[in-house]
Design an enzyme around this catalytic site. Structure first.
Site, PDB file in Angstrom:
ATOM      1  N   PHE A 149       0.634  -1.500   0.181  1.00 37.95           N
ATOM      2  CA  PHE A 149      -0.069  -0.245   0.255  1.00 37.95           C
ATOM      3  C   PHE A 149       0.455   1.335  -0.236  1.00 37.95           C
ATOM      4  O   PHE A 149       0.532   2.506  -0.002  1.00 37.95           O
ATOM      5  CB  PHE A 149      -0.956   0.073   1.179  1.00 37.95           C
ATOM      6  CG  PHE A 149      -0.044   0.229   2.536  1.00 37.95           C
ATOM      7  CD1 PHE A 149      -0.180   1.848   2.854  1.00 37.95           C
ATOM      8  CD2 PHE A 149       0.442  -0.596   3.307  1.00 37.95           C
ATOM      9  CE1 PHE A 149       0.354   2.130   3.890  1.00 37.95           C
ATOM     10  CE2 PHE A 149       1.523   0.087   4.354  1.00 37.95           C
ATOM     11  CZ  PHE A 149       1.088   1.261   4.503  1.00 37.95           C
ATOM     12  N   LYS A 173      -1.629  -7.173  -9.140  1.00 47.07           N
ATOM     13  CA  LYS A 173      -2.171  -6.715  -8.523  1.00 47.07           C
ATOM     14  C   LYS A 173      -2.255  -5.790  -6.919  1.00 47.07           C
ATOM     15  O   LYS A 173      -1.031  -6.419  -6.333  1.00 47.07           O
ATOM     16  CB  LYS A 173      -1.800  -8.435  -7.680  1.00 47.07           C
ATOM     17  CG  LYS A 173      -3.268  -9.425  -6.824  1.00 47.07           C
ATOM     18  CD  LYS A 173      -3.863  -8.226  -5.614  1.00 47.07           C
ATOM     19  CE  LYS A 173      -3.105  -8.633  -4.101  1.00 47.07           C
ATOM     20  NZ  LYS A 173      -3.316  -7.711  -3.362  1.00 47.07           N
ATOM     21  N   GLU A 176      -4.821  -3.628  -1.949  1.00 46.70           N
ATOM     22  CA  GLU A 176      -5.804  -3.757  -1.916  1.00 46.70           C
ATOM     23  C   GLU A 176      -6.831  -2.267  -1.359  1.00 46.70           C
ATOM     24  O   GLU A 176      -7.546  -1.699  -0.967  1.00 46.70           O
ATOM     25  CB  GLU A 176      -7.177  -4.684  -1.640  1.00 46.70           C
ATOM     26  CG  GLU A 176      -6.963  -4.901   0.469  1.00 46.70           C
ATOM     27  CD  GLU A 176      -5.577  -5.946   0.205  1.00 46.70           C
ATOM     28  OE1 GLU A 176      -4.094  -5.792  -1.018  1.00 46.70           O
ATOM     29  OE2 GLU A 176      -5.916  -6.823   1.103  1.00 46.70           O
ATOM     30  N   ARG A 177      -6.214  -1.669  -0.215  1.00 46.60           N
ATOM     31  CA  ARG A 177      -5.828  -0.043   0.656  1.00 46.60           C
ATOM     32  C   ARG A 177      -6.110   0.981  -0.596  1.00 46.60           C
ATOM     33  O   ARG A 177      -6.063   1.690   0.094  1.00 46.60           O
ATOM     34  CB  ARG A 177      -5.170  -0.694   1.990  1.00 46.60           C
ATOM     35  CG  ARG A 177      -5.512  -2.232   2.607  1.00 46.60           C
ATOM     36  CD  ARG A 177      -4.031  -1.303   3.832  1.00 46.60           C
ATOM     37  NE  ARG A 177      -3.838  -2.283   3.738  1.00 46.60           N
ATOM     38  CZ  ARG A 177      -2.401  -2.927   4.550  1.00 46.60           C
ATOM     39  NH1 ARG A 177      -2.338  -1.775   5.208  1.00 46.60           N
ATOM     40  NH2 ARG A 177      -1.400  -4.004   4.548  1.00 46.60           N
ATOM     41  N   SER A 226       5.330  -6.996   2.998  1.00 48.07           N
ATOM     42  CA  SER A 226       6.454  -7.481   4.827  1.00 48.07           C
ATOM     43  C   SER A 226       6.970  -8.923   4.243  1.00 48.07           C
ATOM     44  O   SER A 226       6.436  -9.945   3.592  1.00 48.07           O
ATOM     45  CB  SER A 226       4.861  -7.511   5.299  1.00 48.07           C
ATOM     46  OG  SER A 226       3.809  -8.367   5.060  1.00 48.07           O
ATOM     47  N   CYS A 281       9.802   1.663   3.464  1.00 51.83           N
ATOM     48  CA  CYS A 281      10.444   1.001   3.444  1.00 51.83           C
ATOM     49  C   CYS A 281      11.678   1.288   3.419  1.00 51.83           C
ATOM     50  O   CYS A 281      12.810   0.777   4.158  1.00 51.83           O
ATOM     51  CB  CYS A 281      10.077  -0.332   2.956  1.00 51.83           C
ATOM     52  SG  CYS A 281      11.397   0.623   1.086  1.00 51.83           S
ATOM     53  N   GLU A 383       9.148  -4.615  12.844  1.00 50.00           N
ATOM     54  CA  GLU A 383       9.090  -3.448  11.892  1.00 50.00           C
ATOM     55  C   GLU A 383       7.619  -2.210  13.019  1.00 50.00           C
ATOM     56  O   GLU A 383       6.355  -3.328  12.522  1.00 50.00           O
ATOM     57  CB  GLU A 383       9.533  -3.214  10.656  1.00 50.00           C
ATOM     58  CG  GLU A 383       8.653  -2.468   9.528  1.00 50.00           C
ATOM     59  CD  GLU A 383       8.331  -2.835   8.131  1.00 50.00           C
ATOM     60  OE1 GLU A 383       7.926  -3.972   8.261  1.00 50.00           O
ATOM     61  OE2 GLU A 383       9.098  -2.107   7.108  1.00 50.00           O
TER      62      GLU A 383
HETATM   63  P1  NAD Z   1       1.871  -6.317   3.026  1.00 51.18           P
HETATM   64  O1  NAD Z   1       2.713  -7.721   2.852  1.00 51.18           O
HETATM   65  O2  NAD Z   1      -0.012  -6.485   4.121  1.00 51.18           O
HETATM   66  O3  NAD Z   1       1.258  -6.637   1.257  1.00 51.18           O
HETATM   67  C1  NAD Z   1       1.747  -7.114   0.304  1.00 51.18           C
HETATM   68  C2  NAD Z   1       0.831  -7.158  -0.825  1.00 51.18           C
HETATM   69  O4  NAD Z   1       0.632  -8.779   0.019  1.00 51.18           O
HETATM   70  C3  NAD Z   1      -0.638  -6.427  -1.085  1.00 51.18           C
HETATM   71  O5  NAD Z   1      -0.963  -7.039  -2.640  1.00 51.18           O
HETATM   72  C4  NAD Z   1      -1.371  -7.220  -0.300  1.00 51.18           C
HETATM   73  O6  NAD Z   1      -3.003  -7.453  -0.658  1.00 51.18           O
HETATM   74  C5  NAD Z   1      -1.400  -8.939   0.049  1.00 51.18           C
HETATM   75  N1  NAD Z   1      -0.620  -9.901   1.012  1.00 51.18           N
HETATM   76  C6  NAD Z   1      -1.167  -9.215   1.940  1.00 51.18           C
HETATM   77  N2  NAD Z   1      -1.631  -9.794   3.282  1.00 51.18           N
HETATM   78  C7  NAD Z   1      -0.977 -11.604   1.846  1.00 51.18           C
HETATM   79  C8  NAD Z   1      -1.616 -13.250   2.186  1.00 51.18           C
HETATM   80  N3  NAD Z   1      -1.735 -12.893   3.636  1.00 51.18           N
HETATM   81  N4  NAD Z   1      -1.010 -13.919   1.481  1.00 51.18           N
HETATM   82  C9  NAD Z   1      -0.220 -13.270   0.295  1.00 51.18           C
HETATM   83  N5  NAD Z   1      -0.405 -12.334  -0.589  1.00 51.18           N
HETATM   84  C10 NAD Z   1      -1.676 -11.777   0.499  1.00 51.18           C
HETATM   85  O7  NAD Z   1       2.185  -5.282   3.078  1.00 51.18           O
HETATM   86  P2  NAD Z   1       1.726  -3.479   2.867  1.00 51.18           P
HETATM   87  O8  NAD Z   1       1.016  -3.501   4.775  1.00 51.18           O
HETATM   88  O9  NAD Z   1       0.937  -3.501   1.858  1.00 51.18           O
HETATM   89  O10 NAD Z   1       2.785  -2.585   2.692  1.00 51.18           O
HETATM   90  C11 NAD Z   1       4.259  -2.824   3.604  1.00 51.18           C
HETATM   91  C12 NAD Z   1       4.679  -3.418   3.881  1.00 51.18           C
HETATM   92  O11 NAD Z   1       6.010  -3.550   2.740  1.00 51.18           O
HETATM   93  C13 NAD Z   1       5.935  -3.236   4.877  1.00 51.18           C
HETATM   94  O12 NAD Z   1       6.811  -4.164   5.771  1.00 51.18           O
HETATM   95  C14 NAD Z   1       7.480  -2.429   3.714  1.00 51.18           C
HETATM   96  O13 NAD Z   1       8.728  -2.819   4.882  1.00 51.18           O
HETATM   97  C15 NAD Z   1       7.154  -2.996   2.742  1.00 51.18           C
HETATM   98  N6  NAD Z   1       7.783  -2.517   1.964  1.00 51.18           N
HETATM   99  C16 NAD Z   1       9.014  -2.953   1.313  1.00 51.18           C
HETATM  100  C17 NAD Z   1       9.272  -2.222   0.579  1.00 51.18           C
HETATM  101  C18 NAD Z   1      10.923  -2.455  -0.254  1.00 51.18           C
HETATM  102  O14 NAD Z   1      11.683  -2.200  -0.945  1.00 51.18           O
HETATM  103  N7  NAD Z   1      11.691  -3.685   0.281  1.00 51.18           N
HETATM  104  C19 NAD Z   1       8.566  -0.991  -0.227  1.00 51.18           C
HETATM  105  C20 NAD Z   1       7.653  -1.099   0.008  1.00 51.18           C
HETATM  106  C21 NAD Z   1       7.120  -1.475   1.688  1.00 51.18           C
END
Ligand code: NAD
Length: 499
Positions: A149, A173, A176-177, A226, A281, A383
């Site tokens: 998101f 994909k 969804e937020r 994450s 991140c 985090e």
């Molecule tokens: P998230 O892991 O909740 O979601 C990321 C994606 O995974 C979304 O598209 C979501 O729909 C999907 N998803 C969520 N739950 C899932 C599941 N159980 N099974 C499969 N797919 C699922 O992350 P977020 O809250 O949207 O974003 C924040 C996180 O992303 C933080 O941890 C941040 O550090 C990380 N991030 C990392 C980078 C990097 O390049 N390392 C960059 C930006 C954000």
């Protein structure tokens, strides 16, 4: 209620009744839309549309593909203000940050405008008697991206820009937020001349992610989110025979040496720790002053600077940062502050229970400063992803170097110093993927590449730049020998002319 549809084959998918997910306006705390959550059958439709256009796109010469990128870049620039407002309304970041989100993605599109140069391949004349060898990079076919998101414009562009520039079709994909901007980007991509079906957007949650990971026609998957989910995506995608890169969470440290310019550090830290409500991140949520004097002096300067931060609605031009993304996330961030307190850290500035006058239902967290944090604390190891800065005091350089090096995450790190030798030593020894020297958020420019180490990234190829080209292509190497035409050697030197 506004409904946000998938974007398939150049148009809306025509939402059928099914599962939906609410999209908030974090600044007001109101639900502003519902997004449809797709399933495997919807993905099949997207894959079929992608299969129909991908071979033709791959055969389109690279300069024509680059022209689409040039036009796309112009369209984004033209639509920047509208895109930024849409993005801010769903994410909550302030308009300037929203523009930055779009701009950093756009820089990858600019890199893609030069794709013919990057894709020239390699050639060896005379690798053996009469033998030449050349290598070319060919697209994987259909790629997919699963994005978080927190950068709803930049991260999709990192992925679909690179993937399509080198000849793949791409299925996105998004989170969804905040799903609206990715759809808008896909519409603009078609307007820029991309064939319908080349870039499609399917919304969804775990069900759609699993469908992507299991789909036999999707050859490569890029994930950012994450760490636990990144690891899951990596394992399941690789088990299905796909190429996968999966970027995860972070806990970036900023080391402050005794000789650092503290005013500059405070200025950098307020932006890097609290900007975008800490939901980056590459945010800098841990500061490590070296030596007790440095720690005390830094803290003394940090407190008034943090107290002066203005929290506001995302459209407030004076605000340093806006709300966090959802009520659940606000509760989570505040829960981490509770944990830190329970663990014995000192809450110097407490952002819990913050409300913004006139917007009492918005998801705001006040800026928070926590001192006396130690490495055994869970609030240090995990985090937080909110406007919270933790101080971990180090005795000397070696201890400061060990902290980020031994942390489970290894995305970014920064050192603030005037000492070139210390900086050089730190950069070469620290066990982290991206390093800033007097640069608080060292996100590499588009012609380098982005990626962390340890639990911040699974897979071995970074995002964008030449690493992105590698990820989205496979290498084919041709070894050729052209014997002369005449069996008796009589016409050995007769070379056919073009006529
Ligand atoms: P998230 O892991 O909740 O979601 C990321 C994606 O995974 C979304 O598209 C979501 O729909 C999907 N998803 C969520 N739950 C899932 C599941 N159980 N099974 C499969 N797919 C699922 O992350 P977020 O809250 O949207 O974003 C924040 C996180 O992303 C933080 O941890 C941040 O550090 C990380 N991030 C990392 C980078 C990097 O390049 N390392 C960059 C930006 C954000």
């Amino acid at each position: 209620m506004r409904m946000i549809d998938h974007f398939l084959a150049g148009g809306t998918a025509g939402l059928t009744p099914g599962r939906t997910h609410r999209v908030w306006n974090p600044s007001t705390g109101e639900v502003q839309a519902q997004v449809g959550l797709g399933d495997a059958s919807l993905l099949d439709r997207a894959v079929a549309a992608a299969r129909a256009v991908q071979p033709g796109w791959a055969q389109t010469n690279p300069q024509r593909r680059a022209r689409v990128m040039f036009r796309f870049k112009e369209l984004i620039e033209k639509n920047m203000a509208d895109l930024a407002h849409l993005l801010a309304s769903e994410h909550g970041k302030v308009i300037d940050d929203a523009k930055g989100d779009i701009q950093r993605g756009l820089e990858v599109i600019e890199y893609c405008c030069g794709i013919p140069q990057v894709l020239k391949g390699e050639f060896t004349l005379g690798a053996g008697p009469g033998i030449d060898v050349y290598s070319m990079r060919q697209p994987l076919g259909i790629g997919a991206g699963i994005t978080p998101f927190n950068f709803p414009a930049m991260i999709p562009m990192w992925m679909f820009g690179m993937a399509t520039a080198v000849g793949n079709a791409f299925i996105l994909k998004p989170s969804e937020r905040d799903p609206s901007v990715p759809v808008r980007l896909a519409e603009l991509f078609v307007e820029a001349g991309a064939p319908e079906g080349l870039l499609q957007v399917v919304h969804g949650d775990k069900e759609m992610v699993d469908a992507i990971l299991d789909h036999p026609d999707i050859a490569g998957v890029s994930f950012v989110g994450s760490s636990d989910i990144a690891h899951y995506v990596y394992k399941r995608g690789v088990a299905a025979g796909k190429r996968v890169q999966a970027m995860g969470g972070a806990k970036n440290h900023g080391i402050v040496m005794p000789d650092a310019d503290l005013d500059q550090v405070v200025n950098d830290l307020t932006g890097a720790a609290f900007g975008s409500a800490g939901e980056r991140c590459m945010a800098l949520p841990v500061v490590v002053p070296v030596g007790a004097d440095t720690a005390d002096a830094l803290r003394e300067k940090l407190v008034p600077a943090i107290n002066a931060l203005r929290v506001g609605v995302s459209t407030d031009p004076e605000a340093h940062y806006g709300p966090v993304v959802t009520p659940e996330h606000k509760a989570r961030v505040e829960g981490w502050i509770d944990t830190a307190e329970r663990e014995g850290a000192e809450i110097v500035i407490d952002g819990r229970g913050f409300t913004l006058q006139g917007h009492e239902n918005g998801f705001y967290v006040g800026p928070t400063l926590i001192d006396r944090v130690t490495t055994d604390m869970e609030s240090y190891r995990e985090e937080i992803f909110g406007p919270v800065l933790q101080i971990v005091r180090a005795r000397d350089f070696e201890e400061a170097l060990r902290l980020p090096s031994e942390h489970q995450y290894g995305n970014g790190v920064a050192i603030f110093t005037r000492n070139g030798h210390a900086a050089r030593e730190f950069a070469s020894r620290v066990n982290v993927g991206m390093v800033g020297i007097n640069v608080p958020i060292p996100v590499p420019v588009a012609y380098h590449s982005f990626g962390g180490w340890k639990r911040s990234a699974f897979g071995d190829t970074n995002q964008y730049g030449t690493e992105g080209v590698k990820f989205w292509t496979k290498v084919k190497t041709v070894t050729q020998r052209w014997p002369d035409g005449g069996g008796d050697g009589s016409n050995a030197f007769i070379i056919p002319t073009m006529g």
